[in-house]
Enzyme design. Structure first.
Site, PDB file in Angstrom:
ATOM      1  N   ASP A 125       2.640   5.960  -2.302  1.00 26.05           N
ATOM      2  CA  ASP A 125       2.740   7.310  -1.548  1.00 26.05           C
ATOM      3  C   ASP A 125       3.746   8.236  -2.365  1.00 26.05           C
ATOM      4  O   ASP A 125       3.539   9.308  -2.261  1.00 26.05           O
ATOM      5  CB  ASP A 125       3.643   6.942  -0.286  1.00 26.05           C
ATOM      6  CG  ASP A 125       2.834   6.006   0.571  1.00 26.05           C
ATOM      7  OD1 ASP A 125       1.673   5.950   0.351  1.00 26.05           O
ATOM      8  OD2 ASP A 125       3.270   5.634   1.733  1.00 26.05           O
TER       9      ASP A 125
ATOM     10  N   HIS B 118       0.930  -1.309  -0.167  1.00 23.81           N
ATOM     11  CA  HIS B 118       0.026   0.096  -0.089  1.00 23.81           C
ATOM     12  C   HIS B 118       0.919   1.214   0.147  1.00 23.81           C
ATOM     13  O   HIS B 118       0.313   2.389   0.002  1.00 23.81           O
ATOM     14  CB  HIS B 118      -0.902   0.151   1.162  1.00 23.81           C
ATOM     15  CG  HIS B 118      -1.904   0.911   1.109  1.00 23.81           C
ATOM     16  ND1 HIS B 118      -2.448   1.628   0.025  1.00 23.81           N
ATOM     17  CD2 HIS B 118      -2.782   1.547   2.249  1.00 23.81           C
ATOM     18  CE1 HIS B 118      -3.373   2.292   0.351  1.00 23.81           C
ATOM     19  NE2 HIS B 118      -3.692   2.423   1.508  1.00 23.81           N
ATOM     20  N   CYS B 119       2.159   1.164   0.140  1.00 20.98           N
ATOM     21  CA  CYS B 119       3.044   2.233   0.519  1.00 20.98           C
ATOM     22  C   CYS B 119       3.935   2.644  -0.745  1.00 20.98           C
ATOM     23  O   CYS B 119       3.702   3.751  -1.387  1.00 20.98           O
ATOM     24  CB  CYS B 119       4.031   2.217   1.769  1.00 20.98           C
ATOM     25  SG  CYS B 119       2.719   2.051   3.151  1.00 20.98           S
ATOM     26  N   ILE B 120       4.788   1.925  -1.102  1.00 21.35           N
ATOM     27  CA  ILE B 120       5.920   2.081  -2.056  1.00 21.35           C
ATOM     28  C   ILE B 120       5.401   2.367  -3.343  1.00 21.35           C
ATOM     29  O   ILE B 120       5.990   3.244  -4.061  1.00 21.35           O
ATOM     30  CB  ILE B 120       6.973   1.080  -1.964  1.00 21.35           C
ATOM     31  CG1 ILE B 120       7.572   1.049  -0.703  1.00 21.35           C
ATOM     32  CG2 ILE B 120       8.213   1.604  -2.834  1.00 21.35           C
ATOM     33  CD1 ILE B 120       8.174   1.945   0.300  1.00 21.35           C
TER      34      ILE B 120
END
Ligand SMILES: NC(=O)c1ccc[n+]([C@@H]2O[C@H](COP(=O)([O-])OP(=O)(O)OC[C@H]3O[C@@H](n4cnc5c(N)ncnc54)[C@H](O)[C@@H]3O)[C@@H](O)[C@H]2O)c1
Length: 401
Positions: free
Chosen positions: A261, A256-258
């Site tokens: 974001d 969900h991040c790299i």
């Protein structure tokens, strides 16, 4: 104090169980089945054991709910909902918007609202506060703060207690209340001068990883073209005791991040007229790794994958978690299928995904290792097909890497 946490996923539940050692927690989630599971003592998150969850439930310090009215008694409300990208890959604040609406409609006295969801600088001041005020039937003066979550699911050495936590409020009073809340269960709190710095720091941390992963993925392709081992070269560079940090090549980035974001940072940058060229290029390099890998696999197998059976080993986005969000395995499978390969996958941590079940670890012409969980033996992977392509560097003896 009563703490309401909106969103009981990786971030919200992890926070809830740590904070339940000091506070009474109401974990609100729109997903009934998650709420029912949690209240029956079943955790759906790596890192939160059923025992820890059951302990917090039985001593009355934690309860999950899908009834927003249960947030009414909160002293602090924390937002921990997803911040994905739209299909056009632009920031999607719909979940934060809905969480703001819930706060506006069900919390009728002044509270401290803390955002832990990752978003672009300015989200607290220019989106969350005005959105809550927009939906509020009466004018309530909440206090606001940001404390971006840094949890790394599946990791045991760093947790809520010993990971330094950034925080900031737009006013000294909000910052002080935020410190009071977190200091009950976090060892180190780092105050920054504005919510925007805290929001940007979180995005930059993940952008740093995204860009370095892209760099090492590009280098893996260069090393192969030069006929040298990428792994040996990285180990050699890593003997330098300063100025170098080792990242490992992979099939791309997931979670969900790299993959997400940095695009929030790029969008904010471009809106302010600042180019985000590294971020955009890193996204491209990482997402094209799947094509590169499939091309290499085809080259090693007579130039054509038509009709060949291919087993993709590991579809979670990283080892030892069941999380398949934005997993690089999806693109690898798509490209393999577009080349005519007959693809199945094996992952004993994920088990079922996209209506398909994990296939046995044997019987294919080709195996492509995307994620290697500790529970899978490298020797079993090597024995699963006559040709194994390893994107992880953990299956020694694979023919392709
Ligand atoms: N997962 C991580 O490792 C990680 C680490 C740091 C930061 N973050 C950030 O934290 C935020 C949450 O991520 P996550 O991984 O916990 O997501 P998640 O998908 O695991 O959990 C989010 C939960 O929120 C619920 N939800 C959505 N909208 C809601 C609403 N309006 N009201 C109540 N519940 C709602 C969903 O049903 C889901 O259970 C994101 O901004 C993410 O970028 C995630």
């Amino acid at each position: 104090m009563n703490i309401g946490i909106i969103g009981q996923g990786y971030v919200g539940l992890t926070l809830a169980i740590y904070a339940s050692k000091s506070y009474r927690i109401t974990g609100f989630d729109l997903n009934n089945s998650i709420v029912n599971k949690l209240n029956s003592g079943k955790s759906h998150i790596e890192g939160i054991s059923n025992q820890d969850l059951a302990k917090s439930i039985s001593n009355g310090s934690y309860r999950a709910t899908f009834n927003p009215e249960d947030l009414a008694k909160s002293d602090v409300v924390i937002i921990a909902v997803p911040t994905p990208l739209t299909n056009e890959r632009i920031p999607d604040l719909q979940f934060i918007d809905k969480a703001c609406q819930t706060i506006a409609e069900f919390v009728h006295h002044p509270v401290l609202v803390i955002n832990e969801s990752t978003s672009f600088p300015g989200t607290l001041r220019t989106f969350i506060k005005p959105t809550i005020e927009k939906y509020s039937p009466t004018k309530i003066m909440h206090m606001y703060a940001i404390s971006p979550e840094r949890v790394d699911p599946g990791r045991s050495d760093f947790n809520q207690k010993n990971t330094p936590r950034l925080y900031a409020g737009p006013t000294p009073e909000a910052s002080e209340k935020t410190w009071n809340f977190y200091s009950a269960f976090c060892d180190e709190l780092v105050e920054v001068s504005s919510p925007e710095v805290a929001e940007a720091a979180k995005l930059f941390e993940n952008t740093f990883r995204q860009v370095n992963i892209a760099l090492v993925n590009e280098f893996a392709q260069i090393a192969h073209a030069l006929g040298i081992s990428v792994y040996e070269t990285l180990e050699a560079a890593n003997t330098k005791p300063y100025g170098f940090m080792k990242f490992s090549p992979s099939a791309g980035v997931g979670g969900h991040c790299i993959p997400v974001d940095p695009t929030y940072l790029a969008a904010a940058a471009e809106e302010h007229g600042a180019p985000a060229t590294f971020i955009r290029r890193a996204n491209e390099v990482n997402s094209q790794m799947s094509k590169y890998i499939v091309r290499r696999v085809a080259e090693d197998n007579g130039g054509n994958l038509q009709g060949k059976t291919v087993l993709v080993v590991g579809v979670a986005y990283k080892p030892n978690v069941a999380d398949v969000r934005e997993t690089a395995a999806e693109l690898v499978i798509q490209h393999l299928r577009s080349q005519g390969a007959v693809v199945s996958w094996h992952d004993d941590v994920v088990s079922s995904w996209k209506g398909e079940s994990s296939a046995p670890l044997n019987g294919a012409d080709i195996a492509v290792v995307v994620t290697k969980h500790d529970s899978v033996d490298a020797r079993e992977i090597l024995a699963s097909a006559p040709y194994v392509f390893d994107t992880t560097g953990k299956v020694k003896g694979a023919k392709g890497l």
